[in-house]
Structures are given as structure tokens and as C-alpha cells.
Enzyme design. Structure first.
Site, PDB file in Angstrom:
ATOM      1  N   GLU A 136       0.392  -2.469   9.583  1.00  8.75           N
ATOM      2  CA  GLU A 136       1.483  -3.447   9.217  1.00  8.75           C
ATOM      3  C   GLU A 136       2.150  -3.753  10.447  1.00  8.75           C
ATOM      4  OE1 GLU A 136       0.437  -1.051   5.738  1.00  8.75           O
ATOM      5  OE2 GLU A 136       0.922  -0.201   7.457  1.00  8.75           O
ATOM      6  N   GLU A 182      -4.304  -6.785   4.252  1.00 14.06           N
ATOM      7  CA  GLU A 182      -5.405  -5.481   3.722  1.00 14.06           C
ATOM      8  C   GLU A 182      -6.025  -6.037   2.570  1.00 14.06           C
ATOM      9  OE1 GLU A 182      -3.224  -2.243   3.828  1.00 14.06           O
ATOM     10  OE2 GLU A 182      -2.306  -2.517   5.435  1.00 14.06           O
ATOM     11  N   HIS A 203       5.144   3.373  -2.879  1.00 16.68           N
ATOM     12  CA  HIS A 203       4.890   2.085  -3.550  1.00 16.68           C
ATOM     13  C   HIS A 203       5.573   1.500  -4.361  1.00 16.68           C
ATOM     14  CE1 HIS A 203       0.962   4.032  -2.208  1.00 16.68           C
ATOM     15  NE2 HIS A 203       0.164   2.946  -2.731  1.00 16.68           N
TER      16      HIS A 203
END
Length: 325
Positions: A59, A28, A128
Site C-alpha cells: 500500500e 491489487e 477489513h
């Protein structure tokens, strides 16, 4: 040349793409913008849009495509923007990539790398900042690498790209730009499966990897200065395969141990290290091996990370506990 860790990633990718036209990079936003952390900056300009490719936010498709490319003779390097986004691709890593050599009885392999910024410490949002390396280290056939320095990063990533089997390359983003280190300009490899003794000592073995090497080293240096404690520091570097010999030899010398990682304690990789040391060096132990880890909760966001992540005072406390037993 003096490089940061993320610059070392970029340097390794440039060198391997120049040396081998089978190496392709995709993920990405990796092309024009160079990825969210700019790890792939300049690659599209150097090697073109057929070898540096942006992908949709998918993903499972990113990793699944890597399996197909590897089986067709390419050397794909797939970027997952954050390691917390890896779970959707778990099936491709576990059920496909890791099993190719076993499934074909050694006739075929899957030479592919999945890169992902990993761990906390940058005030990121949910999904994250996870540290789930223990989950992937449990998978036979999948190599798991976590560098901690720019020099190791370039050499280990080069080795991973050249490796005949799939490698999950977890990059500790907390130290992406925290310091620079001299890195050779020429291409070189750091062997996958070898730990590094960062500091030799006689009193206690302190084991860590990735971004946790920084607070570990700080804690050890503080105790050396304030109390004269002589700790040996071992950087695991590769979780699978694990360099058991270096860990065991260090513990045999010191008789005491502390393991530091940022993931949750229960089921964390410290447990595997401690079990290995108990199995192979029990009679050399002078005290139970201590753990300094994250807590058994999702890593919190923003400033609460500072409470969750191991820091020098927590590490110092456990080292002193091991010494006082």
C-alpha cells in the site's frame, strides 16, 4: 439507467478514462479480475494493460506511486482493497500528497484519487471493516469523500478525478449492491464540499453519511409514521471540506440534532460536526446534540458487527432523547 453503488463507481471510471487518457487505474487485482468487489471490471479490456495495472501487495508503494504520477501530469486512481489497509500508506498521504500545493506555494498540485471500500456490515475479517474517516479528515490538503447513493457516487467520483488536489474516496461497501438508483448516462459532477438535505423537516436535524444513511433513514421514517415526528436528514457526503453552512442552517431551523456514524465514538467525526454546530448555532439549540456511533473498540468480526454498528432502534432512541430534553 438503474445502477448499484459499485456499478456507479465502474461507470465513473469508464467515463473518465474514455474522456482523458491521463487517467490511469491501478491496485491489487484491479485488472483481469476487476478488483475484489469488481469495481474495475472491464477496464483493462477497454483501455489496456498500460492504463489498468495490477500491483504488488504494498500500500505504501501504491499511494506513493500515485503522488509521483500526479506530479508528472497523470490523473492516477489508486485502489486500496480495503480501507483498513490504508495505515501503511498514511505517511504518503499525510507527508507527501496533502502537502504538494503548500510545499510548492501553489505552483504544483497532486491530482490523484485513492479509492477504498470502507466500513463494516459484510462479515469481513480483521482489518477489513474499519471506519477511520475522522483520522484522514484531520489532514489539511486531503479531501475526504464518503458517498451514500449510486447517483452521488458517480458524480462525486467524477469530480474527485478532475479535482486538482488529492482525494480519499471511501466507498461504503455495505451498500455496494444493496439497492439500485437512477443514474444519468451522461457524465456529470456532484460538487465536493456540499452536503445534501435528503429529507426536510422541522423537529430535529439528523446528520449522517455513507452506509449509515440507510439505518438513519429507516429510523426517521419509523418515527414519522409512529409518532408524527418531522425530522430533517442531512447527508454530509464530504467530510473535508465540510459543508458547515448546510448543517448550521438546518440546526437553526430545528433546534435539535443527532449525528450518526459507524466509527468509534471518541475522536469520531461526530465530534467535529457537533463542535461546529455549538460554535455557530449555540443560541438556537433546544437540547444537547446526541451521538449514535460505534464503540471504542476494534470493530468485531462476523455476527458481532450487528451489535457494534448503529441500527434503527439505537438511532430512534437518541432522536427521542433529543426531543424529550
Amino acid at each position: 439507467m438503474q445502477l448499484t453503488l459499485v456499478e456507479a463507481v465502474n461507470e465513473a471510471l469508464h467515463a473518465e478514462m474514455a474522456a482523458d487518457d491521463r487517467v490511469v487505474v491501478y491496485g491489487e487485482d484491479v485488472a483481469e479480475t476487476g478488483g475484489v468487489f469488481r469495481a474495475t471490471e472491464g477496464l483493462e479490456d477497454a483501455f489496456g494493460s498500460e492504463r489498468v495495472v495490477n500491483t504488488p501487495i504494498a500500500e505504501i508503494a501504491i499511494v506513493g506511486t500515485a503522488v509521483g504520477l500526479a506530479m508528472r501530469g497523470y490523473r492516477p486512481v489508486a485502489e486500496i482493497q480495503f480501507s483498513g489497509f490504508l495505515p501503511p500508506a498514511f505517511n504518503q498521504l499525510v507527508s507527501q500528497a496533502s502537502r504538494i500545493r503548500w510545499r510548492t506555494r501553489g505552483e504544483r498540485t497532486a491530482p490523484m484519487v485513492v479509492r477504498a471500500p470502507y466500513g463494516g456490515g459484510v462479515r469481513a475479517l480483521e482489518h477489513h471493516s474499519e471506519a477511520m474517516e475522522a483520522v484522514y479528515s484531520h489532514v489539511p490538503g486531503l479531501k475526504v469523500v464518503v458517498p451514500s447513493t449510486p447517483r452521488d457516487t458517480k458524480g462525486l467520483l467524477t469530480a474527485a478525478i478532475r479535482d486538482p488536489d488529492p482525494v480519499l474516496f471511501l466507498e461504503p461497501k455495505r451498500v455496494y449492491r444493496s439497492f439500485r438508483q437512477a443514474v444519468p448516462e451522461e457524465s456529470y459532477v456532484e460538487p465536493i464540499g456540499e452536503a445534501a438535505v435528503r429529507r426536510e423537516g422541522e423537529d430535529v436535524t439528523v446528520v449522517s453519511y455513507g452506509a449509515m444513511m440507510e439505518p438513519t433513514t429507516t429510523a426517521v421514517e419509523t418515527l414519522a409514521e409512529e409518532r408524527g415526528l418531522d425530522a430533517e436528514v442531512v447527508d454530509v457526503r464530504t467530510l473535508s471540506p465540510l459543508d458547515r453552512e448546510t448543517l448550521v442552517e438546518s440546526l437553526k431551523k430545528t433546534g435539535r440534532g443527532v449525528v450518526v456514524h459507524e466509527g468509534p465514538k471518541s475522536g469520531g467525526f461526530a465530534g467535529e460536526i457537533i463542535a461546529t454546530l455549538n460554535e455557530e448555532a449555540l443560541m438556537y439549540l433546544e437540547a444537547p446534540i446526541e451521538r449514535v456511533t460505534g464503540f471504542d473498540v476494534p470493530i468485531p468480526m462476523l455476527a458481532w458487527e450487528d451489535y457494534y454498528l448503529p441500527n434503527p432502534p439505537r438511532i430512534e432512541e437518541k432522536i427521542l432523547d433529543a426531543m424529550a430534553f
